[in-house]
Design a protein around this motif. Sequence first.
Motif, PDB file in Angstrom:
ATOM      1  N   LYS A 286       0.809  -1.236   0.000  1.00  0.00           N
ATOM      2  CA  LYS A 286       0.000   0.000   0.000  1.00  0.00           C
ATOM      3  C   LYS A 286       0.837   1.278   0.000  1.00  0.00           C
ATOM      4  CE  LYS A 286      -3.922  -2.126   2.311  1.00  0.00           C
ATOM      5  NZ  LYS A 286      -4.489  -2.345   3.625  1.00  0.00           N
ATOM      6  N   GLY A 287       2.132   1.132   0.210  1.00  0.00           N
ATOM      7  CA  GLY A 287       3.003   2.311   0.182  1.00  0.00           C
ATOM      8  C   GLY A 287       3.217   2.901   1.579  1.00  0.00           C
ATOM      9  N   VAL A 288       4.339   3.577   1.738  1.00  0.00           N
ATOM     10  CA  VAL A 288       4.690   4.147   3.045  1.00  0.00           C
ATOM     11  C   VAL A 288       3.654   5.185   3.481  1.00  0.00           C
ATOM     12  CG1 VAL A 288       6.429   5.514   4.285  1.00  0.00           C
ATOM     13  CG2 VAL A 288       7.161   3.705   2.747  1.00  0.00           C
ATOM     14  N   GLN A 289       3.102   5.938   2.542  1.00  0.00           N
ATOM     15  CA  GLN A 289       2.137   6.976   2.927  1.00  0.00           C
ATOM     16  C   GLN A 289       0.900   6.378   3.593  1.00  0.00           C
ATOM     17  OE1 GLN A 289       2.272  10.356   3.186  1.00  0.00           O
ATOM     18  NE2 GLN A 289       4.435  10.097   2.709  1.00  0.00           N
ATOM     19  N   SER A 290       0.579   5.128   3.269  1.00  0.00           N
ATOM     20  CA  SER A 290      -0.583   4.512   3.931  1.00  0.00           C
ATOM     21  C   SER A 290      -0.293   4.353   5.426  1.00  0.00           C
ATOM     22  CB  SER A 290      -0.933   3.166   3.292  1.00  0.00           C
ATOM     23  OG  SER A 290      -0.026   2.173   3.718  1.00  0.00           O
ATOM     24  N   LEU A 291       0.956   4.048   5.740  1.00  0.00           N
ATOM     25  CA  LEU A 291       1.352   3.942   7.153  1.00  0.00           C
ATOM     26  C   LEU A 291       1.400   5.323   7.793  1.00  0.00           C
ATOM     27  CD1 LEU A 291       4.287   1.379   7.297  1.00  0.00           C
ATOM     28  CD2 LEU A 291       2.108   1.231   8.486  1.00  0.00           C
ATOM     29  N   VAL A 292       1.997   6.273   7.066  1.00  0.00           N
ATOM     30  CA  VAL A 292       2.123   7.641   7.583  1.00  0.00           C
ATOM     31  C   VAL A 292       0.750   8.156   8.004  1.00  0.00           C
ATOM     32  CG1 VAL A 292       2.604  10.026   6.865  1.00  0.00           C
ATOM     33  CG2 VAL A 292       4.216   8.205   6.282  1.00  0.00           C
ATOM     34  N   LYS A 293      -0.235   7.946   7.146  1.00  0.00           N
ATOM     35  CA  LYS A 293      -1.571   8.480   7.419  1.00  0.00           C
ATOM     36  C   LYS A 293      -2.240   7.786   8.593  1.00  0.00           C
ATOM     37  CE  LYS A 293      -2.260  10.132   2.747  1.00  0.00           C
ATOM     38  NZ  LYS A 293      -2.356   9.556   1.426  1.00  0.00           N
ATOM     39  N   SER A 294      -1.782   6.581   8.915  1.00  0.00           N
ATOM     40  CA  SER A 294      -2.443   5.839   9.994  1.00  0.00           C
ATOM     41  C   SER A 294      -1.867   6.180  11.370  1.00  0.00           C
ATOM     42  CB  SER A 294      -2.315   4.334   9.732  1.00  0.00           C
ATOM     43  OG  SER A 294      -0.971   3.940   9.943  1.00  0.00           O
ATOM     44  N   LEU A 295      -0.831   6.993  11.415  1.00  0.00           N
ATOM     45  CA  LEU A 295      -0.170   7.271  12.702  1.00  0.00           C
ATOM     46  C   LEU A 295      -0.366   8.729  13.126  1.00  0.00           C
ATOM     47  CD1 LEU A 295       3.078   5.342  11.809  1.00  0.00           C
ATOM     48  CD2 LEU A 295       1.540   4.726  13.670  1.00  0.00           C
ATOM     49  N   SER A 296      -0.599   8.930  14.427  1.00  0.00           N
ATOM     50  CA  SER A 296      -0.774  10.298  14.929  1.00  0.00           C
ATOM     51  C   SER A 296       0.594  10.963  15.097  1.00  0.00           C
ATOM     52  CB  SER A 296      -1.496  10.287  16.272  1.00  0.00           C
ATOM     53  OG  SER A 296      -0.622   9.772  17.254  1.00  0.00           O
ATOM     54  N   ASP A 297       0.593  12.284  15.214  1.00  0.00           N
ATOM     55  CA  ASP A 297       1.853  13.010  15.440  1.00  0.00           C
ATOM     56  C   ASP A 297       2.529  12.509  16.715  1.00  0.00           C
ATOM     57  OD1 ASP A 297       1.392  14.458  13.173  1.00  0.00           O
ATOM     58  OD2 ASP A 297       0.712  16.276  14.194  1.00  0.00           O
ATOM     59  N   GLN A 298       1.717  12.282  17.751  1.00  0.00           N
ATOM     60  CA  GLN A 298       2.274  11.818  19.017  1.00  0.00           C
ATOM     61  C   GLN A 298       2.959  10.457  18.852  1.00  0.00           C
ATOM     62  OE1 GLN A 298       2.670  13.716  21.541  1.00  0.00           O
ATOM     63  NE2 GLN A 298       3.708  12.081  22.685  1.00  0.00           N
ATOM     64  N   GLU A 299       2.311   9.556  18.111  1.00  0.00           N
ATOM     65  CA  GLU A 299       2.919   8.229  17.884  1.00  0.00           C
ATOM     66  C   GLU A 299       4.244   8.351  17.125  1.00  0.00           C
ATOM     67  OE1 GLU A 299      -0.676   5.002  17.526  1.00  0.00           O
ATOM     68  OE2 GLU A 299      -0.689   6.662  16.086  1.00  0.00           O
ATOM     69  N   ILE A 300       4.281   9.277  16.181  1.00  0.00           N
ATOM     70  CA  ILE A 300       5.516   9.470  15.408  1.00  0.00           C
ATOM     71  C   ILE A 300       6.633   9.988  16.311  1.00  0.00           C
ATOM     72  CG2 ILE A 300       6.553  10.980  13.633  1.00  0.00           C
ATOM     73  CD1 ILE A 300       4.941   8.598  12.514  1.00  0.00           C
ATOM     74  N   ILE A 301       6.293  10.938  17.177  1.00  0.00           N
ATOM     75  CA  ILE A 301       7.315  11.494  18.083  1.00  0.00           C
ATOM     76  C   ILE A 301       7.834  10.392  19.009  1.00  0.00           C
ATOM     77  CG2 ILE A 301       7.630  13.095  20.038  1.00  0.00           C
ATOM     78  CD1 ILE A 301       5.778  15.069  18.418  1.00  0.00           C
ATOM     79  N   GLU A 302       6.912   9.586  19.545  1.00  0.00           N
ATOM     80  CA  GLU A 302       7.331   8.493  20.444  1.00  0.00           C
ATOM     81  C   GLU A 302       8.206   7.473  19.710  1.00  0.00           C
ATOM     82  OE1 GLU A 302       3.715   7.040  22.196  1.00  0.00           O
ATOM     83  OE2 GLU A 302       3.413   8.974  23.228  1.00  0.00           O
ATOM     84  N   MET A 303       7.827   7.130  18.488  1.00  0.00           N
ATOM     85  CA  MET A 303       8.599   6.145  17.709  1.00  0.00           C
ATOM     86  C   MET A 303      10.009   6.665  17.442  1.00  0.00           C
ATOM     87  SD  MET A 303       7.557   4.490  14.016  1.00  0.00           S
ATOM     88  CE  MET A 303       5.871   4.141  14.372  1.00  0.00           C
ATOM     89  N   THR A 304      10.087   7.960  17.098  1.00  0.00           N
ATOM     90  CA  THR A 304      11.388   8.576  16.809  1.00  0.00           C
ATOM     91  C   THR A 304      12.279   8.533  18.046  1.00  0.00           C
ATOM     92  OG1 THR A 304      10.267  10.074  15.288  1.00  0.00           O
ATOM     93  CG2 THR A 304      12.512  10.666  15.926  1.00  0.00           C
ATOM     94  N   GLU A 305      11.701   8.899  19.188  1.00  0.00           N
ATOM     95  CA  GLU A 305      12.492   8.943  20.423  1.00  0.00           C
ATOM     96  C   GLU A 305      12.884   7.543  20.888  1.00  0.00           C
ATOM     97  OE1 GLU A 305      13.830  11.589  21.669  1.00  0.00           O
ATOM     98  OE2 GLU A 305      12.814  12.896  20.250  1.00  0.00           O
ATOM     99  N   HIS A 306      12.027   6.565  20.597  1.00  0.00           N
ATOM    100  CA  HIS A 306      12.306   5.191  21.028  1.00  0.00           C
ATOM    101  C   HIS A 306      13.396   4.539  20.181  1.00  0.00           C
ATOM    102  CE1 HIS A 306      11.380   1.288  22.852  1.00  0.00           C
ATOM    103  NE2 HIS A 306      11.555   0.789  21.635  1.00  0.00           N
ATOM    104  N   TYR A 307      13.297   4.685  18.868  1.00  0.00           N
ATOM    105  CA  TYR A 307      14.214   3.957  17.984  1.00  0.00           C
ATOM    106  C   TYR A 307      15.396   4.794  17.492  1.00  0.00           C
ATOM    107  CZ  TYR A 307      10.754   0.216  17.710  1.00  0.00           C
ATOM    108  OH  TYR A 307       9.901  -0.808  18.016  1.00  0.00           O
TER     109      TYR A 307
END
Length: 421
Positions: free
Chosen positions: A14-35
């Motif tokens: 489905k492409g990376v954008q399908s994942l991007v659209k499914s995640l909230s800003d908060q989830e993205i910030i947490e993922m970035t800080e975690h990994y």
Amino acid sequence: MIETSTFWHQILDKGVQSLVKSLSDQEIIEMTEHYGTHNYHPAMVNVRAGQGVEVWDGNGKRYLDCIGVYSAMAHGHRNEAILNAVREQLDVLTVASRAVYTSEVALFLKGLAEYCHLDMVCPMNSGAEANETCIKLARKWAYTVKGVPDDQAEIIVCQDNFHGRTTTIIGFSTEKQYRDKFGPYGPGFKVIPFNDLEALEAAITPNTAAFFAEPIQAEGGIIIPEPGYMEKVRKLCTEKNVLLIWDEVQTGFCRTGKRMGWEHEDAKPDLLAVGKPLGGGIMPVSAAVGRKEVMDVFEFGDHGSTFGGNPLGAVVALTAMAQMEVEDFAGQAERKGSRMMKQIADLNLPEVKELRGRGLLLGIEVHEGVDAKKLGHLFLENGIITKQTRHRTFRMTPPIVITDSQIDEAVDKIKQTFSQL
Ligand SMILES: Cc1ncc(COP(=O)(O)O)c(C=O)c1O
């Protein structure tokens, strides 16, 4: 959160954008800080889309990008001419390495050498690599042309320099955080004050290969040398048979109102490091550019990079330079920078200690005691993305394509931000 088992399938199907659209800003910030390692301290915004000077977060909040990718975003996000050039190139050839010749890279080498009024180009990817390349060229020139005894070459650099974060480069940084706990540092560098011709003269010895500096110390707080400094440096280097290397990674490509920062004076270098906007806001493209006598010291195998000089990057850089030239980005930066500077100055903000800048490379330094952290948060809340450099100087380095009405809007937001402090 995404299940690892479906992660790869979703990307492929489905492409990376399908994942991007499914995640909230908060989830993205947490993922970035975690990994991700914590070597950056990003502003609390997840940028999901960009166009020109504007970017949007996942909630559709609009911001003016006044940091402009640390000056790299001269052409604006998703510049149409550059996107079209990329689209055309994607159908032909993307990466090919320097193991072969490609037409795009040949045109890029010619275009960049001529743009810089110099003879030859060694293509790289990042600004730090371009600088490392200059250091290697200068040392080899010192041994093979100037006749400096082996391993004795010295390069003179300036206090508060910023040339990147490789191990060699941080070895001669004067910023404690860049150096501490990363030693041992490589020898062969002498540090003198910036904007001090006498110090330069005193530091030069028969073993000096080069003087290596920025025309304006951008990360150092937008520090502009006195008029005449660059020109005198050029004369002194010529007199003493010392190479002059300008690091124009940040000041280059019209940011300061000229094609290159050195062009404000008669101060043409022997070697030039360029990067950032050369990648058209799309991908990393950098280079060391120089006089033939110096560039010619490199022989087969002396230096290289797998991706340095690839057809896609070459096309992006050629289109970026063509646009800067045809649309007079230098004149635009000069005019828009003056407008922005005057408007900020006219606000007469008591918190501001000094407003410095040239072209669209502006810095607002606030007084000691002003809560810079809070100011940063307020800027963001009000829809301005900027970051401090050296703690107290907020940079205003928006894309050069910023419109007059966007400048006026940015200044209104600056006024509002300071009033809320
Ligand atoms: C003057 C200067 N040189 C070098 C660099 C490093 O460039 P890069 O981050 O692409 O390695 C920078 C980055 O800000 C810079 O401002």
